[in-house]
Design a protein around this motif. Structure first.
Motif, PDB file in Angstrom:
ATOM      1  N   ARG A  93       0.867  -1.177   0.000  1.00 35.84           N
ATOM      2  CA  ARG A  93       0.000   0.000   0.000  1.00 35.84           C
ATOM      3  C   ARG A  93       0.905   1.229   0.000  1.00 35.84           C
ATOM      4  NH1 ARG A  93      -3.966   1.711   4.933  1.00 35.84           N
ATOM      5  NH2 ARG A  93      -1.953   1.745   5.996  1.00 35.84           N
ATOM      6  N   VAL A 144      -1.245   8.206  -7.981  1.00 32.19           N
ATOM      7  CA  VAL A 144      -2.054   6.988  -7.832  1.00 32.19           C
ATOM      8  C   VAL A 144      -2.000   6.159  -9.112  1.00 32.19           C
ATOM      9  CG1 VAL A 144      -4.373   6.073  -7.427  1.00 32.19           C
ATOM     10  CG2 VAL A 144      -3.551   8.018  -6.085  1.00 32.19           C
ATOM     11  N   ALA A 165      -0.367   2.380  -9.149  1.00 31.25           N
ATOM     12  CA  ALA A 165      -1.316   1.330  -9.533  1.00 31.25           C
ATOM     13  C   ALA A 165      -0.748   0.507 -10.682  1.00 31.25           C
ATOM     14  CB  ALA A 165      -2.657   1.941  -9.911  1.00 31.25           C
ATOM     15  N   LYS A 206      -1.605  -2.229  -4.099  1.00 28.94           N
ATOM     16  CA  LYS A 206      -2.962  -2.676  -3.769  1.00 28.94           C
ATOM     17  C   LYS A 206      -3.871  -1.516  -3.396  1.00 28.94           C
ATOM     18  CE  LYS A 206      -2.502  -7.268  -3.848  1.00 28.94           C
ATOM     19  NZ  LYS A 206      -3.330  -8.151  -4.705  1.00 28.94           N
ATOM     20  N   ASP A 207      -3.283  -0.460  -2.820  1.00 26.33           N
ATOM     21  CA  ASP A 207      -4.095   0.636  -2.318  1.00 26.33           C
ATOM     22  C   ASP A 207      -3.216   1.867  -2.147  1.00 26.33           C
ATOM     23  OD1 ASP A 207      -6.287   2.019  -1.375  1.00 26.33           O
ATOM     24  OD2 ASP A 207      -6.236   1.138   0.639  1.00 26.33           O
ATOM     25  N   LYS A 215      -8.698   6.676  -6.854  1.00 29.93           N
ATOM     26  CA  LYS A 215      -8.788   5.271  -6.450  1.00 29.93           C
ATOM     27  C   LYS A 215      -9.865   4.539  -7.250  1.00 29.93           C
ATOM     28  CE  LYS A 215      -8.273   4.297  -2.052  1.00 29.93           C
ATOM     29  NZ  LYS A 215      -8.326   4.302  -0.575  1.00 29.93           N
ATOM     30  N   TYR A 254      -8.210   4.068 -10.826  1.00 27.04           N
ATOM     31  CA  TYR A 254      -7.000   3.261 -11.019  1.00 27.04           C
ATOM     32  C   TYR A 254      -6.871   2.045 -10.090  1.00 27.04           C
ATOM     33  CZ  TYR A 254      -5.677   7.539 -13.481  1.00 27.04           C
ATOM     34  OH  TYR A 254      -5.647   8.621 -14.327  1.00 27.04           O
ATOM     35  N   LEU A 255      -7.650   2.009  -9.006  1.00 26.55           N
ATOM     36  CA  LEU A 255      -7.469   0.933  -8.028  1.00 26.55           C
ATOM     37  C   LEU A 255      -8.741   0.136  -7.773  1.00 26.55           C
ATOM     38  CD1 LEU A 255      -5.271   2.896  -5.447  1.00 26.55           C
ATOM     39  CD2 LEU A 255      -4.516   0.934  -6.806  1.00 26.55           C
ATOM     40  N   ARG A 274      -9.219  -3.714  -6.203  1.00 26.82           N
ATOM     41  CA  ARG A 274      -7.970  -4.222  -5.608  1.00 26.82           C
ATOM     42  C   ARG A 274      -8.144  -4.292  -4.096  1.00 26.82           C
ATOM     43  NH1 ARG A 274      -2.674  -2.068  -8.902  1.00 26.82           N
ATOM     44  NH2 ARG A 274      -3.666  -1.911 -10.954  1.00 26.82           N
TER      45      ARG A 274
END
Length: 356
Positions: free
Chosen positions: A229, A248, A252, A257-258, A328, A331-332, A335
């Protein structure tokens, strides 16, 4: 930028220890004498001091920092991050929160032994221990002392859930241990990346790993199955707040993961240290940045209220929160890092429980 910058350091001055009756002041007469004699008034050297604690694992009582227990092999940090909230803790050791924090480094050679005593004690139930909740466990001295590595060897031996917070690529030295721990889902890494700009990094965090090296660290850890993270901590309005989306996106792509974040808060002595630093290193932006930090904390440079102190309040904080949410989501999405597994440790510590 001022010509009087102390190179290789975050803080540009020492500040008085609030718990000390005595105060150290450098007089102009002394500075003039040194100049006349061709001597250095301040050699800007780091001093390493061994200490002998009786305990090593600390319970964290703050409900908004995301950890229950922490362990710090070192006190003080040579990385020199000017915004670091841990600077104030150096006063409890009898030093200042300014230059002392990054030039007087205390180390705990007996940490691995104390750690093993703690996790094998009768009432310990395997709660995740985070290295380090205060100062960086992979700061420069770790390359020589290897205290963090020895602690990881203890944690791996006992299959104990472990968290790591660092901004140093030196963590890759211990990839062999981390890979074995990842197979059991007992390790997670939080890597601090506050900016994609190397110029910003040099100003804010003078003795940390380069941005290039930190991004490489995210990629290598992720490729080896170690959950990472990224912590964009802190976000400083008008200094790195515009980098949320690209940062970010980049991490990513490298497998993070974050991403989490905090709003900078200048608690205790840090307000004086940061203000002095800002006026010396970025004088054209200093007042704007300080005013916007204050706007995030109800008109003050600091806010000590749990929860609110981390995220801030007001228009700027809300903009940062919304931008991070967009980043987030973009891009995340989907996850998720699984919670760390305590069962391996508990079975190893109490093998008879598997009979029932």
């Amino acid at each position: 930028m001022s010509d009087t910058i102390l190179k290789g350091r975050g803080a540009q001055k020492n500040v008085h220890n609030r718990f000390s009756e005595n105060q150290h002041e450098v007089l102009n007469e002394y500075l003039n004498f040194c100049e006349a004699e061709g001597e250095e008034a301040d050699k800007n050297k780091t001093k390493y001091i061994e200490i002998f604690p009786k305990t090593f694992v600390n319970k964290v009582n703050s409900p908004d920092v995301g950890m229950g227990f922490s362990a710090n092999p070192y006190q003080g940090c040579e990385h020199g991050c000017v915004y670091c909230y841990a600077r104030n803790s150096h006063e409890y050791w009898g030093y200042g929160a300014g230059l002392d924090f990054e030039r007087k480094i205390l180390f705990k050679r007996n940490a691995p032994q104390l750690l093993e005593e703690k996790i094998t004690s009768k009432n310990w139930e395997g709660e995740t221990i985070v290295f380090s909740g205060n100062t960086d466990c992979y700061q420069p001295l770790e390359r020589k002392m290897e205290i963090t590595r020895k602690c990881l060897e203890v944690m791996s031996k006992w299959k104990h859930p472990t968290g790591i917070i660092t901004k140093n690529s030196l963590i890759l030295r211990d990839l062999d241990i981390l890979k074995e721990m990842a197979k059991l889902n007992i390790i997670s890494v939080n890597l601090s990346i506050t900016s994609l700009s190397e110029d910003t990094r040099r100003l804010l965090e003078p003795r940390t790993a380069s941005i290039k090296q930190r991004l490489k660290t995210v990629e290598i850890l992720s490729a080896n199955g170690i959950p990472v993270r990224v912590m964009m901590a802190p976000i400083i309005p008008s200094l790195n707040s515009h980098e949320i989306l690209p940062l970010v996106k980049k991490v990513a792509e490298l497998g993070a993961k974050d991403v989490s974040y905090t709003i900078v808060r200048l608690n205790g002595q840090i307000a004086e240290i940061f203000t002095d630093w800002a006026h010396k290193t970025i004088p054209d932006k200093a007042e704007r940045i300080l005013n916007q930090i204050a706007e995030c904390h109800g008109g003050n440079l600091n806010d000590s209220n749990w929860g609110r102190r981390i995220r801030g309040e007001g228009t700027i904080s809300e903009q940062i929160k919304n931008t991070m949410a967009i980043a987030k989501k973009r891009y995340l999405i989907n996850r998720v890092a699984a919670p760390l597994d305590t069962s391996h440790f508990l079975q190893l510590k109490n093998p008879q429980t598997t009979l029932f």
